[in-house]
Write a protein that holds these residues in place. Structure first.
Motif, short mmCIF file in Angstrom:
data_model
loop_
_atom_site.label_atom_id
_atom_site.label_comp_id
_atom_site.label_asym_id
_atom_site.label_seq_id
_atom_site.Cartn_x
_atom_site.Cartn_y
_atom_site.Cartn_z
N ALA A 40 0.83 -1.20 0.00
CA ALA A 40 0.00 0.00 0.00
C ALA A 40 0.86 1.25 0.00
O ALA A 40 0.52 2.26 -0.64
CB ALA A 40 -0.93 -0.01 1.21
N LYS A 41 1.99 1.20 0.69
CA LYS A 41 2.87 2.37 0.75
C LYS A 41 3.50 2.65 -0.61
O LYS A 41 3.53 3.79 -1.06
CB LYS A 41 3.94 2.15 1.81
N ALA A 42 4.03 1.62 -1.24
CA ALA A 42 4.69 1.82 -2.54
C ALA A 42 3.68 2.23 -3.60
O ALA A 42 3.93 3.14 -4.40
CB ALA A 42 5.41 0.54 -2.96
N TYR A 43 2.51 1.58 -3.61
CA TYR A 43 1.50 1.94 -4.59
C TYR A 43 1.01 3.37 -4.38
O TYR A 43 0.87 4.14 -5.33
CB TYR A 43 0.32 0.98 -4.54
N GLY A 44 0.77 3.74 -3.14
CA GLY A 44 0.32 5.10 -2.86
C GLY A 44 1.33 6.13 -3.30
O GLY A 44 0.96 7.21 -3.78
N TYR A 45 2.61 5.79 -3.16
CA TYR A 45 3.66 6.74 -3.53
C TYR A 45 3.65 7.02 -5.03
O TYR A 45 3.77 8.16 -5.47
CB TYR A 45 5.03 6.23 -3.09
N VAL A 46 3.51 5.99 -5.85
CA VAL A 46 3.58 6.19 -7.31
C VAL A 46 2.24 6.65 -7.88
O VAL A 46 2.21 7.48 -8.80
CB VAL A 46 4.06 4.92 -8.04
N ALA A 47 1.15 6.15 -7.37
CA ALA A 47 -0.16 6.46 -7.95
C ALA A 47 -0.75 7.74 -7.40
O ALA A 47 -1.62 8.35 -8.04
CB ALA A 47 -1.13 5.31 -7.71
N VAL A 101 13.22 6.82 -6.21
CA VAL A 101 13.00 5.69 -5.29
C VAL A 101 12.45 4.44 -5.98
O VAL A 101 11.56 3.77 -5.47
CB VAL A 101 12.09 6.11 -4.10
N GLN A 102 12.99 4.09 -7.12
CA GLN A 102 12.44 2.98 -7.89
C GLN A 102 12.63 1.63 -7.23
O GLN A 102 11.94 0.66 -7.58
CB GLN A 102 13.01 2.99 -9.30
N ALA A 103 13.50 1.54 -6.24
CA ALA A 103 13.70 0.26 -5.54
C ALA A 103 12.48 -0.14 -4.74
O ALA A 103 12.35 -1.32 -4.38
CB ALA A 103 14.92 0.34 -4.64
N ILE A 104 11.57 0.78 -4.45
CA ILE A 104 10.37 0.38 -3.72
C ILE A 104 9.37 -0.34 -4.63
O ILE A 104 8.42 -0.94 -4.16
CB ILE A 104 9.68 1.57 -3.01
N PHE A 105 9.61 -0.27 -5.94
CA PHE A 105 8.75 -0.94 -6.90
C PHE A 105 9.34 -2.26 -7.38
O PHE A 105 8.61 -3.18 -7.74
CB PHE A 105 8.49 -0.03 -8.11
N HIS A 106 10.66 -2.34 -7.41
CA HIS A 106 11.36 -3.56 -7.82
C HIS A 106 12.79 -3.47 -7.29
O HIS A 106 13.39 -2.39 -7.33
CB HIS A 106 11.38 -3.70 -9.34
N ILE A 342 6.84 2.64 -14.73
CA ILE A 342 7.03 2.22 -13.34
C ILE A 342 6.09 1.05 -13.01
O ILE A 342 6.48 0.10 -12.32
CB ILE A 342 6.79 3.40 -12.38
N TYR A 343 4.88 1.10 -13.51
CA TYR A 343 3.98 -0.05 -13.32
C TYR A 343 4.56 -1.29 -14.00
O TYR A 343 4.48 -2.40 -13.47
CB TYR A 343 2.59 0.26 -13.86
N GLY A 344 5.15 -1.11 -15.18
CA GLY A 344 5.80 -2.22 -15.85
C GLY A 344 6.96 -2.76 -15.02
O GLY A 344 7.16 -3.98 -14.92
N LEU A 345 7.73 -1.87 -14.42
CA LEU A 345 8.83 -2.27 -13.56
C LEU A 345 8.32 -3.08 -12.38
O LEU A 345 8.89 -4.13 -12.04
CB LEU A 345 9.57 -1.02 -13.06
N ALA A 346 7.25 -2.60 -11.76
CA ALA A 346 6.70 -3.29 -10.59
C ALA A 346 6.21 -4.69 -10.95
O ALA A 346 6.34 -5.63 -10.15
CB ALA A 346 5.56 -2.46 -10.00
N LEU A 347 5.66 -4.83 -12.14
CA LEU A 347 5.04 -6.10 -12.54
C LEU A 347 6.01 -7.07 -13.19
O LEU A 347 5.76 -8.29 -13.17
CB LEU A 347 3.88 -5.82 -13.50
#
Length: 395
Positions: A40-47, A101-106, A342-347
């Protein structure tokens, strides 16, 4: 390199063996999948965005108001998207926007993005707030084109050091973000009491910097980590900066400079007067000022003000290849894409970023050709309608 649109043929041919893409080709679906995957924290940060998130919504609504009017029988047998922007050759007028802070996504964060960018030929713009030091990202990017985005700190020696390191590491253009001298009121982050920087994420460029290290008594480790974080807080942004300070950038950077966050035509003119090479029309994806003008609504005025004197780029709200085409038609020289990759990175890590890039470029090429044009020169405001369609007699 073949045509970007060949990606759809590749997908259909794999389908003969019952192989389908691992991620959706409708990139607007990625956000929902990322929400399921991320904390929830990482998603809230990017979205998330500032305040009521009205500006973020306005960015998308603005794209819906502009419509493409296709033309027929125009010989679009070949399409060339190649261009040159601020001294950088590009296979298409698309860049990967600076996102921190892309490390919070991957776990691979900016390293995966740098590799994906190099593999697709796109230019990546590295944020000062990266999870990995700029030299590490440059190594991952190899011979790929890369620009550096500066969050201008209060400490001028630190600013000069960051700029100098970027130059030495092969970043060829400097993007200076003007709209984030302080962080906005962001309820999604506040409700989670979550700021990744205070957890040591997104400060790699600072902690690895010799000027920063000298200020905190040496290399950052457990003994001085808290002091280093407080030094970062004290120096992240400088609200006292004015147009007169831009000379400092020219003293320390001899390559192209673009100012990011321009929304008003007068500010664009002042950028030109200050000797800047480009401006990026952006409202930070709605993350800084709630209730602000949509970036796409601001773009025509900026293009009309300085389009023949400086390179105008665009970001904020871009989700599809058609969005990119619309911004280019209004007058942007190139478009920066943010959240989708970033969503692609996360997935999917590096492969996920590559998938997003290939989808965007394929859809962009198909949008250009299906609208009746064989290249970027055909993308002008004449192909767009915002209400009543005015029919002309020109070819």
């Amino acid at each position: 390199m073949g045509s970007p649109a060949d990606f759809q043929n590749e997908i259909y041919l794999k389908g003969l063996g019952d192989v389908v893409p691992e991620l959706p080709t409708d990139l607007t679906r990625l956000e929902g999948l990322a929400e399921e995957r991320l904390s929830a924290k990482a998603y809230g940060y990017v979205a998330g965005a500032a305040g009521s998130e009205h500006t973020a919504r306005a960015n998308r609504e603005a794209f819906d108001r502009w419509r493409i009017v296709p033309r027929m029988l125009r010989d679009v047998g070949g399409c060339d998207l190649a261009t040159r922007v601020l001294g950088t050759d590009m296979p298409a007028p698309v860049l990967l926007a600076p996102i921190g802070v892309q490390a919070i996504f991957h776990p691979d964060g900016e390293l995966a993005v740098a590799r994906a960018a190099a593999g697709t030929g796109l230019t990546t713009v590295l944020s000062t707030a990266a999870s990995y030091a700029m030299e590490e990202v440059a190594a991952a990017n190899g011979d790929g084109p890369r620009w550096y985005q500066l969050y201008w700190p209060k400490d001028r020696e630190l600013a000069a050091s960051l700029i100098g390191r970027a130059k030495a590491a092969g970043y060829t253009a400097l993007v200076v973000t003007l709209d984030t001298f302080t962080l906005a009121w962001r309820p999604r982050d506040l409700d989670q009491a979550y700021l990744p920087f205070l957890r040591g994420i997104g400060v790699a460029n600072y902690f690895s910097d010799p000027v920063f290290q000298e200020a905190v008594g040496g290399p950052v480790d457990a003994s001085n980590r808290d002091a280093a974080l407080m030094h970062w807080v004290a120096n992240f942004g400088d609200p006292t900066l004015t147009w007169d300070d831009l000379g400092f950038l020219r003293e320390h950077w001899d390559g192209p400079i673009a100012l990011k966050g321009i929304q008003h035509p007068d500010d664009a003119r002042r950028a030109v007067d200050a000797g800047m090479d480009g401006v990026i029309v952006s409202n930070h994806g709605g993350r800084q000022l709630d209730g602000a003008i949509a970036s796409l609504d601001a773009l025509p005025g900026v293009v009309d003000a300085v389009g023949d004197q400086a390179t105008v780029l665009f970001d904020s709200g871009v989700r599809t290849g058609a969005d990119i085409a619309k911004a280019l038609a209004i007058g942007a020289k190139a478009v920066l894409v943010g959240r989708p990759y970033i969503y692609g990175l996360a997935l999917g890590g590096e492969a996920g970023v590559r998938h997003v890039v290939r989808c965007l470029l394929a859809e962009l090429e198909l949008t250009v050709t299906l609208s009746g044009h064989a290249g970027l020169d055909g993308l002008t405001r004449e192909i767009l309608a915002t209400g009543d369609i005015r029919h002309g007699s020109s070819g």
